[in-house]
Design an enzyme around this catalytic site. Structure first.
Site, PDB file in Angstrom:
ATOM      1  N   LYS A  61      23.014  25.502  61.055  1.00 30.65           N
ATOM      2  CA  LYS A  61      22.379  24.213  61.298  1.00 30.65           C
ATOM      3  C   LYS A  61      20.998  24.411  61.908  1.00 30.65           C
ATOM      4  CE  LYS A  61      24.827  20.788  62.786  1.00 30.65           C
ATOM      5  NZ  LYS A  61      25.756  20.068  63.654  1.00 30.65           N
ATOM      6  N   GLY A 101      33.139  19.944  61.847  1.00 27.36           N
ATOM      7  CA  GLY A 101      33.998  19.238  62.797  1.00 27.36           C
ATOM      8  C   GLY A 101      34.862  20.137  63.671  1.00 27.36           C
ATOM      9  N   MET A 156      33.863  22.346  65.952  1.00 26.88           N
ATOM     10  CA  MET A 156      33.362  22.566  67.310  1.00 26.88           C
ATOM     11  C   MET A 156      32.733  21.281  67.826  1.00 26.88           C
ATOM     12  SD  MET A 156      31.900  26.391  67.039  1.00 26.88           S
ATOM     13  CE  MET A 156      30.902  25.981  65.649  1.00 26.88           C
ATOM     14  N   SER A 185      45.026  54.851  30.230  1.00 28.13           N
ATOM     15  CA  SER A 185      45.124  53.528  30.842  1.00 28.13           C
ATOM     16  C   SER A 185      45.864  53.697  32.162  1.00 28.13           C
ATOM     17  CB  SER A 185      45.883  52.569  29.924  1.00 28.13           C
ATOM     18  OG  SER A 185      46.033  51.330  30.581  1.00 28.13           O
ATOM     19  N   THR A 225      48.627  51.248  37.301  1.00 28.04           N
ATOM     20  CA  THR A 225      48.506  51.342  38.767  1.00 28.04           C
ATOM     21  C   THR A 225      49.726  50.789  39.509  1.00 28.04           C
ATOM     22  OG1 THR A 225      47.106  49.403  38.521  1.00 28.04           O
ATOM     23  CG2 THR A 225      46.013  51.488  39.038  1.00 28.04           C
ATOM     24  N   CYS A 284      45.893  48.819  33.279  1.00 24.05           N
ATOM     25  CA  CYS A 284      46.769  47.728  32.839  1.00 24.05           C
ATOM     26  C   CYS A 284      47.803  47.366  33.890  1.00 24.05           C
ATOM     27  CB  CYS A 284      47.423  48.055  31.509  1.00 24.05           C
ATOM     28  SG  CYS A 284      48.479  49.508  31.594  1.00 24.05           S
ATOM     29  N   TYR A 306      37.282  49.159  30.554  1.00 25.55           N
ATOM     30  CA  TYR A 306      37.808  47.793  30.591  1.00 25.55           C
ATOM     31  C   TYR A 306      38.874  47.676  31.671  1.00 25.55           C
ATOM     32  CZ  TYR A 306      41.955  49.650  28.319  1.00 25.55           C
ATOM     33  OH  TYR A 306      43.086  50.366  28.061  1.00 25.55           O
TER      34      TYR A 306
HETATM   35  C1  PEP Z   1      52.094  50.161  35.527  1.00 22.85           C
HETATM   36  O1  PEP Z   1      52.915  50.961  35.968  1.00 22.85           O
HETATM   37  O2  PEP Z   1      51.068  49.853  36.148  1.00 22.85           O
HETATM   38  C2  PEP Z   1      52.319  49.501  34.249  1.00 22.85           C
HETATM   39  C3  PEP Z   1      51.411  48.705  33.718  1.00 22.85           C
HETATM   40  O3  PEP Z   1      53.525  49.694  33.666  1.00 22.85           O
HETATM   41  P1  PEP Z   1      54.836  48.909  34.102  1.00 22.85           P
HETATM   42  O4  PEP Z   1      54.455  47.880  35.097  1.00 22.85           O
HETATM   43  O5  PEP Z   1      55.391  48.328  32.856  1.00 22.85           O
HETATM   44  O6  PEP Z   1      55.659  50.021  34.654  1.00 22.85           O
END
Ligand code: PEP
Ligand code: MG
Length: 899
Positions: free
Chosen positions: A33, A112, A114, A787, A790, A855, A875
Site C-alpha cells: 500500500k 482486512g 490487519m 520414460s 517416478t 510418466c 516431454y
Molecule cells: C511409475 O511407476 O511412475 C509409473 C508410471 O508406473 P505405474 O504407476 O503404473 O507403476
C-alpha cells in the site's frame, strides 16, 4: 548515520536507494500500500500527504517485545511536520486541525486482516475547531464518534458490540432508521455516550492527545501483524511471517462532508469476468468502511457521473493512467471531498481465474503487455480452476423446473459448489475437517475473523454485501465459489436456519450455489467438468505457452476417449498407456485368468489368442485418436495376482462350501485357491512384475506386441500416421532388455511384413529402479527412449511403499519437517532428481538423440515439471485433465530458466 525508519511522501528515491533499486524490495520495505502511494504521488496523481513507517520498524518492534526501535518515534514526529506543511494544517491545532488515518500495509495485500484507524487527531477541542472551519457540525461529530468506536475496538481491544448496542438503542430512541438519519446534535450526544462506553470498559478516558492517539494506533497496527486472523491468512497464502507490516499515516480526506462528497472502491476491469469495464461501488456522504463492510447499499460506479460529473471524469482518466503504469488491473480506493477527488490506494486487483486469463489475453491485444508476461502472470492453479466442475445442465434445468431455486444474489466468485450449510466459521471448519463434510458457509456477511471457515468451505453464501464485500474478495482470491447479497434470505442465527420466501433450510441441509450466476438451489445438483474447447481465452494463452516452452506435454491415456480428451487439451502425444487396465474389463478378466492359470504353453497361447483382437482394437482406437503423434504403449506391468480373485474371499467360500457339504464346483475352487497361493509373494511390488514377468512368461508380451503392430499397420493402411513406441517397464539391467527386446522387435518386423506396410517405431524402457538410472549409459544401448516412472522410482529410492506410506507415516514426516513435501507428489530433487539427472546425462552420452520423458504422477505437478525442464526432458506426460496446467507450467519453466 541514524537508521531511517520513516519515509515522507516525496522520499521514494531514498527508499529505492536503500534497498538497491528493486521495486519488489521497495514493496518489502514500505509495504504494498505504501509503495503504491509513493508511486502514485511520483506520477502526479492526487494523493493526500502521508508518511510511511517501514516493515523493518515493525519487525524491530515485535522482536523487542513491543518497543519502538530507537529513533523511530522522533522520525515520525519529524515526518508529521512534513505532512502538516504540505497539507497546510496542524495536528492538534483547534484552529486548523490535521486529521490522519493510520493504515497497515504489508508487502502482499492481506485484505482486512490487519488494523486501520481513521480520524486520528480528533478530540473535544479539534472537533469544535473543525465545526468552525467546515460549518458542518454533523460531519465533524459523525467522524468523532467513528474515531472513538474504531479506536476502542482496534487499539483498546474493546468488543464492537459495546458501541453497536449503544448505537442501536440510541437510533431507536431518536426514531432514526439509518446512521445518516441522525442529526448533528444527536451525533454530538452520541460522542458523549461513546466516551462513557470507553471509560466504563477501560477504566480510563478516551485519549484526547492526538500524538498519543497516533502512537497507540501505530502500535496496534504493528501488533496486528501477529493477530490470529493475520496469521491464519498467512498460513493459507504462504506469506512468510518474517515480512512485517508498514504503518501509513495519511492525511484524512472526507467522503462524509455532505452530498458533494463520497467514497468508493473500484476495479479497473471486472474482477469476476475480466471484462474491460470499470467495476465497483461508491456511496455519497460516507466513509470508506461503509462501502467495504457492505452495511449500506452502495451504488454502481458506472452511475457516478450522474452524481459527481467532474470527479467521475477525472477518476476514469486516472484509472487508465494507473493501468498503463502498472500494466495490470488495479483495485483502487478513492474519496471525493467536496467535489475534489483523492486517490487513497491502488494495488493489483484480486480476481478470479477466468478474469486473470481474459485480462492477460486482452492486455496483450491492447499492446499493454507481452505474450510472455501474459503467460507468466497466470498461475497453474488458475488454469486448474478453469477446469473446475460446473453444474450438469440437465440437472440444473430440472432443479429450476422443480422449484428448487431458493434465492439469487450477486455472482461474486465463479464455480459451482454443493455442500451442507453451517452458519458460523468455527462449525464450518469443524465439519469440513473433522467430519470430512462438503460444507457451504452461510452468513449475513463475513468478517476477517471468518476466514478459517471460508477456506474450509466448498462455497460461501451471504445475504448482505456487494461485489467488493469481504466475502467476495476473499472467495475470489481463493477460488471458492461464492454468492453474496442474496437479500431475500433471512438468516436466524439463533434458530440455525435461513428462510427465503416459503422455503426454510436448516443447519446441515444440502444446497447448491453457483458463483457464476448468483443462483442458490436447495438440495444437490450434480457437477460436470467444463469443456476447454469453449474457453477461447485460455486456449489462446495456452497456445502462447506452447510457443514459449521447450518441454512438450503428453498424456497418460489408456482408452481412445481419454486420448481424444488429452488431444483436445493440447497433448502432443501419449506418454503412457497402461495396457493391463484393459485386462480388467468384465468380459476379458476370465480369459486373462485362464491365461494365467494355464498348465501348458498351448493352453496359454489359446487364451492369449482370444485376447488379441480386443487388445488390437484398443490400440487401433488410440492410434486413430492420436493420428500423427507418438503413442507410447507399455507392456504388462503389475504382478499377476492383481488379476486373480481375492484369496481371503475364495478361502472363505471354500470353507463354507465344505461346512455345508456343497460339492458342486468345490474342487475347481480348491484348485484355484491352491494356484493363487502358489503365486503368493510377500512383496509383490518388488516381485514378479514388469520386465521380469515378460521374461518369465513371454507369451503375454508377445501377444501385446503383435496387437500393437497389427493395429498400427491397419491404421497406416487407412492413411493414419502412426508412431508407436513400445515401452518395457521396470527394467533393472541391460541384460533384461538383451533377453526380451530382440524377440519383440522380431515380431514387430514380422507383422509389418505380413501386413505389407512399414512405419517407424521405437522400443524403449521406463526408468523406475535406481539401478537402471545408475546404469543408464548401458541401458541406452538398446533403449531408444527413457520414460521416468517416478512413482516407482520414488518408492524404490526412498524404500517407502507407495501404496501405504501416504496412509500412515508420510503425513507426520511432512508435519515434522522431516520431509519438505510429499515426494510422491513433488519430485525430490536431491535424491530421486539426482538419479534422473544422472540417467539423462549417461543415457545421452550413449545415444545423443535419446528421447526422455516422465510418466509418473509428478508429470502434472508444476514444481516437478520445472525440474524436468532443468534435467533436459523432452516431454512430461500426465493425466488428460492436468494437460492444460502442465502446458502453462512448462512455459513458466522456460521463462524462468531459458529454453
Ligand atoms: C511409475 O511407476 O511412475 C509409473 C508410471 O508406473 P505405474 O504407476 O503404473 O507403476
Ligand atoms: Mg511403475
Amino acid at each position: 548515520m541514524e537508521k531511517k525508519w520513516v519515509y515522507l511522501y516525496n522520499e521514494l528515491a531514498q527508499a529505492e536507494a536503500y534497498v538497491g533499486g528493486k521495486w519488489d524490495d521497495v514493496r518489502g520495505l514500505l509495504g504494498g500500500k505504501g509503495a503504491n502511494l509513493f508511486e502514485m504521488y511520483r506520477i502526479g496523481l492526487p494523493v493526500p500527504p502521508f508518511f510511511t513507517v517501514t516493515t523493518e520498524a515493525c519487525n524491530a518492534y515485535l522482536a523487542s517485545g513491543s518497543k519502538f526501535p530507537e529513533g523511530m518515534w522522533d522520525q515520525m514526529i519529524e515526518a508529521l511536520k512534513g505532512v502538516e506543511e504540505k497539507a497546510g494544517k496542524k495536528f492538534g491545532d483547534p484552529d486548523n486541525p490535521l486529521l490522519v488515518s493510520c493504515r497497515s500495509g504489508a508487502k502482499f495485500s492481506m485484505p482486512g486482516m490487519m488494523d486501520t484507524v481513521l480520524n486520528i487527531g480528533l478530540n473535544d477541542k479539534t472537533a469544535a475547531g473543525m465545526v468552525k472551519l467546515t460549518g458542518n457540525e454533523r460531519f465533524v461529530y459523525d467522524s468523532y464518534r467513528r474515531l472513538i468506536q474504531m479506536f476502542g475496538a482496534v487499539v483498546l481491544g474493546m468488543p464492537d458490540e459495546a458501541f453497536e448496542d449503544v448505537l442501536e438503542d440510541f437510533k431507536k430512541e431518536k426514531g432514526a432508521k439509518a446512521d445518516t438519519d441522525l442529526t448533528a446534535d444527536q451525533l454530538k450526544e452520541l460522542v458523549v455516550k461513546y466516551k462513557a462506553v470507553v471509560r466504563k470498559h477501560m477504566g480510563y478516558d478516551f485519549p484526547q492527545d492526538p500524538v498519543e492517539q497516533m502512537r497507540l494506533a501505530s502500535e496496534a497496527v504493528f501488533k496486528s501483524w501477529n493477530g490470529k486472523r493475520a496469521i491464519d491468512y498467512r498460513r493459507a497464502t504462504n506469506i512468510p511471517d518474517t515480512l512485517g507490516t508498514a504503518v501509513n499515516i495519511v492525511t484524512m480526506v472526507f467522503g462524509n462532508m455532505g452530498w458533494d462528497s463520497g467514497t468508493g472502491v473500484a476495479f479497473t476491469r471486472n474482477p469476476s469476468t475480466g471484462e474491460n469495464i470499470l467495476y465497483g461501488d461508491y456511496l455519497l456522504n460516507a466513509q470508506g468502511e461503509d462501502v467495504v463492510a457492505g452495511i449500506r447499499n452502495t451504488k454502481a460506479i458506472a452511475t457516478m457521473g450522474e452524481d459527481l460529473p467532474e470527479a467521475a471524469k477525472q477518476f476514469v482518466e486516472i484509472t487508465k493512467i494507473l493501468e498503463k503504469h502498472y500494466r495490470n488491473m488495479q483495485d483502487v480506493e478513492f474519496t471525493i471531498e467536496k467535489g475534489k477527488l483523492w486517490m487513497l490506494q491502488t494495488r493489483d486487483g484480486k480476481r478470479t481465474a477466468r478474469a486473470e486469463i481474459k485480462i492477460a489475453v486482452d492486455m496483450v491485444n491492447e499492446g499493454l503487455i507481452s505474450k510472455e508476461m501474459a503467460v507468466k502472470r497466470v498461475t497453474p492453479a488458475q488454469v486448474d480452476a478453469m477446469l473446475h466442475p460446473q453444474y450438469d445442465e440437465k440437472a440444473l434445468k430440472e432443479a429450476r423446473a422443480g422449484g428448487r431455486l431458493y434465492a439469487k444474489g450477486v455472482n461474486a466468485s465463479p464455480g459451482a459448489a454443493v455442500g451442507q450449510i453451517y452458519f458460523d466459521a468455527d462449525t464450518a471448519e469443524k465439519m469440513a475437517k473433522e467430519q470430512k463434510q462438503q460444507v457451504i458457509m452461510v452468513r449475513p456477511f463475513t468478517k476477517p475473523d471468518d476466514v478459517h471457515g471460508m477456506l474450509a468451505s466448498k462455497g460461501i453464501l451471504t445475504s448482505e454485501g456487494g461485489a467488493t464485500s469481504h466475502a467476495a474478495v476473499v472467495a475470489r482470491q481463493f477460488g471458492v465459489p461464492c454468492v453474496v447479497g442474496a437479500s431475500s434470505i433471512r438468516i436466524d442465527l439463533d434458530k440455525r436456519e435461513a428462510t427465503a420466501g416459503d422455503m426454510t433450510i436448516k443447519e446441515g441441509d444440502w444446497i447448491s450455489i453457483d458463483g457464476g450466476t448468483g443462483e442458490v438451489f436447495t438440495g444437490k445438483i450434480p457437477l460436470t467438468v467444463p469443456d476447454l474447447e469453449e474457453q477461447k481465452d485460455l486456449l489462446t494463452l495456452l497456445n502462447w505457452a506452447d510457443e514459449i516452452s521447450r518441454l512438450q506435454v503428453w498424456a497418460n491415456a489408456d482408452y481412445p476417449k481419454d486420448a481424444r480428451r488429452a488431444r483436445s487439451y493440447g497433448a502432443k502425444g501419449i506418454g503412457l498407456c497402461r495396457t493391463e487396465h484393459m485386462f480388467f474389463e468384465q468380459e476379458r478378466l476370465p480369459i486373462v485368468q485362464r491365461m494365467i492359470l494355464a498348465e501348458s504353453h498351448e493352453e496359454r497361447k489359446a487364451a492369449l489368442d482370444e485376447l488379441l483382437p480386443s487388445q488390437r482394437s484398443d490400440f487401433d482406437g488410440l492410434f486413430e485418436a492420436m493420428d500423427g503423434l507418438p503413442v507410447i504403449i507399455r507392456l504388462i506391468d503389475p504382478p499377476l495376482h492383481e488379476f486373480m480373485p481375492d484369496e481371503e474371499k475364495l478361502f472363505e467360500d471354500v470353507i463354507s462350501m465344505r461346512v455345508k457339504g456343497e460339492v458342486e464346483g468345490l474342487s475347481e475352487k480348491e484348485k484355484l485357491l491352491a494356484s493363487i497361493r502358489s503365486m503368493h509373494e510377500s512383496n509383490p511390488m518388488m516381485g514378479l512384475r514388469g520386465v521380469r514377468l515378460s521374461i518369465y512368461m513371454p507369451e503375454i508380451v508377445e501377444m501385446q506386441v503383435r496387437a500393437i503392430f497389427e493395429a498400427a499397420a491397419d491404421c497406416a493402411k487407412r492413411g493414419i500416421t502412426v508412431k508407436p513406441e513400445v515401452m518395457i517397464p521396470l527394467t533393472c539391467t541391460i541384460k533384461e532388455l538383451e533377453w526380451i527386446q530382440p524377440r519383440l522387435e522380431a515380431i514387430a518386423k514380422k507383422v509389418m511384413e505380413e501386413k505389407g506396410v512399414t512405419f517407424s517405431y521405437k522400443f524403449g524402457t521406463m526408468i523406475e529402479i535406481p539401478r537402471a538410472a545408475v546404469t543408464a549409459g548401458e541401458i541406452a544401448k538398446l533403449a531408444e527412449f527413457f520414460s521416468f516412472g517416478t512413482n516407482d522410482l520414488t518408492q524404490m529410492t526412498y524404500g517407502y511403499s507407495r501404496d501405504d506410506a501416504e496412509r500412515n507415516f508420510l503425513v507426520k514426516y511432512v508435519e515434522e519437517g522431516i520431509l519438505a513435501k510429499n515426494p510422491f507428489q513433488t519430485i525430490d530433487r536431491e535424491g530421486v532428481g539426482r538419479l534422473m539427472h544422472m540417467a539423462v546425462e549417461e543415457g545421452r552420452k550413449t545415444r545423443p538423440e535419446l528421447e526422455v520423458g516422465i510418466c509418473g504422477e509428478h508429470g502434472g505437478d508444476p514444481e516437478s515439471i520445472e525440474f524436468c525442464h532443468l534435467v533436459g526432458n523432452n516431454y512430461v506426460s500426465c493425466s488428460p485433465f492436468r494437460v492444460p496446467v502442465a502446458r502453462l507450467a512448462a512455459a513458466h519453466a522456460a521463462l524462468t530458466h531459458g529454453k
